[in-house]
Design a protein around this motif. Structure first.
Motif, PDB file in Angstrom:
ATOM      1  N   HIS A  14       0.865  -1.181   0.000  1.00 25.76           N
ATOM      2  CA  HIS A  14       0.000   0.000   0.000  1.00 25.76           C
ATOM      3  C   HIS A  14       0.898   1.225   0.000  1.00 25.76           C
ATOM      4  O   HIS A  14       1.547   1.525   0.989  1.00 25.76           O
ATOM      5  CB  HIS A  14      -0.920   0.006   1.225  1.00 25.76           C
TER       6      HIS A  14
ATOM      7  N   THR B 145      -5.612   3.434  -1.258  1.00 21.60           N
ATOM      8  CA  THR B 145      -6.520   2.463  -0.655  1.00 21.60           C
ATOM      9  C   THR B 145      -6.391   1.105  -1.330  1.00 21.60           C
ATOM     10  O   THR B 145      -6.567   0.088  -0.689  1.00 21.60           O
ATOM     11  CB  THR B 145      -7.974   2.945  -0.768  1.00 21.60           C
ATOM     12  N   ARG B 146      -6.096   1.113  -2.611  1.00 18.97           N
ATOM     13  CA  ARG B 146      -5.903  -0.149  -3.334  1.00 18.97           C
ATOM     14  C   ARG B 146      -4.428  -0.536  -3.304  1.00 18.97           C
ATOM     15  O   ARG B 146      -3.561   0.323  -3.408  1.00 18.97           O
ATOM     16  CB  ARG B 146      -6.356   0.004  -4.776  1.00 18.97           C
TER      17      ARG B 146
END
Length: 142
Positions: free
Chosen positions: A99, A103-104
């Motif tokens: 990360h 967020t992805r």
């Protein structure tokens, strides 16, 4: 090199074939450029050879450096560094997930973790051991 840095590499034979293939591709790129442009052959071959030798060197040096704080992934064309605490895991297809403030998760392919198609699976156990070594390094951090 610092003794606290662990290095994970693909098998030497696979790295050597990738390096030689880079030189061959550089030659054919020079031939293609000469067919479509009126450039001087000496200059074209010289530039393409220089780029091909650099790419071959990077292919030979492809590795992952594991330090106590970061993992630096040196692939043929790019180098990426990721903090240890941001690492999500290592997928079976040879991609490292982390990360990077998003967020992805970001999925970074690594030449030291994925068996190339042209080996037809020969040496796949070495890549499996490399993936397990990265996973072990990540588990120790938790």
């Amino acid at each position: 090199m610092d003794p606290a840095v662990a290095v994970v590499r693909a098998p030497a034979g696979h790295r050597a074939v990738a390096a030689v293939a880079s030189i061959v591709v550089g030659y054919f790129v020079a031939r293609l450029i000469l067919r479509v442009t009126p450039l001087a052959p000496e200059l074209t071959y010289g530039v393409c050879l220089a780029v091909a030798v650099y790419v071959a060197y990077r292919a030979w040096q492809a590795r992952i450096e594991l330090t106590p704080e970061t993992a630096r992934v040196h692939n043929t064309l790019a180098t990426s560094a990721m903090p240890r605490h941001d690492l999500s895991g290592v997928r079976d297809d040879g991609r490292i997930e982390w990360h990077a403030g998003a967020t992805r998760p970001v999925r970074l392919p690594s030449e030291a973790l994925r068996c190339p198609w042209w080996t037809f699976g020969h040496g796949a156990s070495s890549y499996g051991l490399n993936r397990e070594r990265i996973r072990s390094w990540h588990r120790v951090a938790r």
